[in-house]
Design an enzyme around this catalytic site. Structure first.
Site, mmCIF file in Angstrom:
data_model
loop_
_atom_site.group_PDB
_atom_site.id
_atom_site.type_symbol
_atom_site.label_atom_id
_atom_site.label_comp_id
_atom_site.label_asym_id
_atom_site.label_seq_id
_atom_site.Cartn_x
_atom_site.Cartn_y
_atom_site.Cartn_z
ATOM 1 N N LYS A 22 0.832 -1.220 0.000
ATOM 2 C CA LYS A 22 0.000 0.000 0.000
ATOM 3 C C LYS A 22 0.859 1.260 0.000
ATOM 4 O O LYS A 22 0.589 2.198 -0.740
ATOM 5 C CB LYS A 22 -0.912 -0.011 1.233
ATOM 6 C CG LYS A 22 -1.606 1.314 1.489
ATOM 7 C CD LYS A 22 -2.437 1.305 2.742
ATOM 8 C CE LYS A 22 -1.687 1.634 4.006
ATOM 9 N NZ LYS A 22 -1.450 3.068 4.270
ATOM 10 N N ASN A 23 1.896 1.270 0.839
ATOM 11 C CA ASN A 23 2.669 2.503 0.981
ATOM 12 C C ASN A 23 3.607 2.761 -0.189
ATOM 13 O O ASN A 23 4.200 3.832 -0.285
ATOM 14 C CB ASN A 23 3.425 2.519 2.313
ATOM 15 C CG ASN A 23 2.475 2.724 3.480
ATOM 16 O OD1 ASN A 23 1.297 3.046 3.282
ATOM 17 N ND2 ASN A 23 2.966 2.538 4.696
ATOM 18 N N CYS A 117 -4.090 7.905 10.070
ATOM 19 C CA CYS A 117 -4.331 7.351 11.400
ATOM 20 C C CYS A 117 -3.762 8.284 12.461
ATOM 21 O O CYS A 117 -2.719 8.896 12.273
ATOM 22 C CB CYS A 117 -3.653 5.986 11.512
ATOM 23 S SG CYS A 117 -4.495 4.700 10.583
ATOM 24 N N ARG A 122 2.278 14.112 13.312
ATOM 25 C CA ARG A 122 2.478 13.986 11.877
ATOM 26 C C ARG A 122 2.564 15.297 11.098
ATOM 27 O O ARG A 122 1.742 15.580 10.215
ATOM 28 C CB ARG A 122 1.409 13.045 11.285
ATOM 29 C CG ARG A 122 1.324 11.751 12.066
ATOM 30 C CD ARG A 122 0.522 10.691 11.408
ATOM 31 N NE ARG A 122 1.262 10.008 10.365
ATOM 32 C CZ ARG A 122 0.821 8.939 9.734
ATOM 33 N NH1 ARG A 122 -0.351 8.452 10.039
ATOM 34 N NH2 ARG A 122 1.522 8.368 8.798
ATOM 35 N N ASP A 305 5.348 0.457 11.770
ATOM 36 C CA ASP A 305 4.078 -0.136 11.343
ATOM 37 C C ASP A 305 3.923 -1.599 11.781
ATOM 38 O O ASP A 305 2.877 -2.205 11.576
ATOM 39 C CB ASP A 305 3.920 -0.037 9.814
ATOM 40 C CG ASP A 305 3.504 1.362 9.380
ATOM 41 O OD1 ASP A 305 3.324 2.238 10.248
ATOM 42 O OD2 ASP A 305 3.371 1.582 8.160
ATOM 43 N N ARG A 397 -8.518 0.036 5.521
ATOM 44 C CA ARG A 397 -7.744 1.029 4.785
ATOM 45 C C ARG A 397 -6.507 0.399 4.163
ATOM 46 O O ARG A 397 -6.005 0.883 3.148
ATOM 47 C CB ARG A 397 -7.253 2.131 5.727
ATOM 48 C CG ARG A 397 -8.326 2.946 6.330
ATOM 49 C CD ARG A 397 -7.728 3.959 7.248
ATOM 50 N NE ARG A 397 -6.964 4.896 6.438
ATOM 51 C CZ ARG A 397 -6.741 6.156 6.786
ATOM 52 N NH1 ARG A 397 -7.203 6.597 7.926
ATOM 53 N NH2 ARG A 397 -6.059 6.945 6.010
#
Ligand code: UD1
Length: 430
Positions: A22-23, A117, A122, A305, A397
């Protein structure tokens, strides 16, 4: 609201196929609009964040054709605005990748400030520092970040902190700037390398991705390409820890074992057997897990993660373990949920001190964010009795068919959307 209901106590056994990262996919989709020809992308994970970004790309005029659940064709020739905002894009972190992509191509962009999230504050100051160094003005107004440059020119940029997002964003803008850009203290994550490889396939000139100095020679324009996204190291690691926590034996297929080295090292420390093949990793859990310590760090360190998933294993390992979270300050919000399942964890600042308990007891818990949500699912599978995980919106997600993949490994898990369905599951299981 949908939930997972899980009857724990079944050791996971068998093999599971890992999807695209995904990233890596998120910035690659954003970068795909940087040329005016058709770009084909494969091994795309079919998850919510990806679909939100694709929708935003379509809304600004790019042609987006889903050619299958894991493939898409994108043509950025028809883009008619560089302003990106909708209620969904505001919720995903990766919206910021459209800044670098559109700034590079059109010398301006305006994008809703990223959500994502709630795992820490961030900031995106480093992204802005990079854009400014390339000659852009950055202004925040009405929840949007606007970046605009009369002329983008390569520059030397030192990142004060290792940032995946800032590294990729600057790389994208610099790919179409005049002259040479050097990013120092760049992130080295496999997905940074994947984005650089993709941009190079489109005609960019990027060297050094995967090291802490990336050199970019700006080119005039990019061209069509076909690209397949790397496997998701975090999805893979999640299944590896699930095998460990449930006393299982799982082969995780379609992975690049090198990307999983930190995860593998920790699994060995807790007593698992790990067998690596060219593109798969088998994890065999021991009868009793052992304590250890871990600190999250930028790649090749242990990924933040994977931190909650690792905690699930340590909380049922013998002895006292510690986790130090050095990337995001608010990443232990799942601990209260895990406590409901019998875990004994004390959080002091950015350190969690974990006293291993014999086992979890099923409870009703709620996913506080994407990775912690997946971690609670693992705890549920390792627990005695029934666990209900609420707010699985977060999990979806970033994980494709998590329930189906776990069920194929023997887990008793179902996605439900009402109390009635939970009761039905309980009856079926008993
Ligand atoms: C990405 C990943 C996320 C992962 C993280 C670290 C995506 C969509 N998300 O997030 O899953 O947990 O990398 O591997 O790919 N920072 C600043 N200023 C900035 C940018 C970052 O101070 O401008 C700080 C952050 O607060 C954090 C650290 O740098 O402490 C690393 O963040 P970063 O690597 O940028 O994470 P993201 O790209 O947001």
């Amino acid at each position: 609201m949908d939930q997972y209901v899980i009857k724990g106590g079944v050791p996971l056994k068998g093999s599971v196929e890992i999807g695209g990262a995904k990233n890596a996919a998120l910035p690659i989709l954003a970068a795909a609009v940087m040329c005016d020809e058709t770009v084909t992308i494969d091994n795309l994970p079919n998850v919510r964040d990806i679909n939100v970004l694709l929708q935003a790309i379509e809304e600004i005029g790019a042609k987006v054709e889903r050619t299958g659940p894991h493939s898409v064709k994108i043509n950025g020739a028809f883009i008619n605005t560089t302003s990106v905002d909708n209620e969904f894009i505001r919720k995903i972190r990766a919206s910021y990748y459209l800044l670098g992509a559109l700034l590079g191509k059109y010398k301006k962009a305006e994008v809703a400030l990223p959500g994502g999230c709630a795992i820490g504050s961030r900031p995106i100051d480093l992204h802005q520092k990079g854009f400014r160094a390339l000659g852009a003005k950055c202004v925040v107004r009405g929840g949007l970040l606007s970046v605009e440059a009369e002329h983008l020119a390569g520059n030397h940029i030192y990142l004060d902190k290792v940032s995946v997002g800032a590294t990729i964003n600057i790389m994208m803008a610099a790919a179409l700037a005049d002259g040479r850009t050097v990013i120092e203290n760049a992130a080295k994550e496999p997905h940074v390398v994947d984005v650089a490889n993709f941009l190079n396939c489109m005609g960019a000139s990027i060297r050094g991705a995967g090291t802490d100095v990336i050199r970019i020679e700006g080119v005039k324009k990019l061209h069509k390409a076909e690209y397949s996204i790397i496997p998701d190291q975090i999805e893979a690691g999640t299944f590896m820890f699930a095998a460990a926590a449930t006393g299982g034996d799982v082969t995780v297929k379609n992975v690049i074992p090198k990307h999983l080295e930190a995860t593998t090292a920790k699994l060995l420390e807790v007593g698992c057997r790990v067998e690596e093949e060219d593109d798969s990793v088998r994890v065999i859990a021991p009868a009793q897990l052992k304590h250890t310590s871990v600190t999250t760090l930028p790649y090749p360190g242990f990924p933040t993660d994977m931190q909650p998933q690792m905690c699930i294993v340590l909380a049922i390992a013998s002895g006292i373990s510690t986790i130090t979270e050095s990337i995001f300050e608010n990443r232990f919000r799942y601990v209260d949920e895990l406590t409901k399942m019998g875990a004994s964890i004390k959080v002091e600042g950015n350190i969690a001190i974990i006293s291993g308990v014999e086992r979890y007891v099923g409870a009703r818990v709620s996913a506080p964010d994407l990775r912690a949500g997946a971690a609670l699912v693992i705890a549920g599978m390792a627990a005695d009795g029934i666990t209900i995980v609420d707010d699985i919106y977060y999990i979806e997600r970033g994980y494709e068919n998590l329930d189906a993949k776990l069920a194929a490994l023997g887990a008793k898990i179902e996605r439900v959307s009402s109390e009635k369905e939970i009761q039905k599951f309980k009856l079926k299981i008993s």
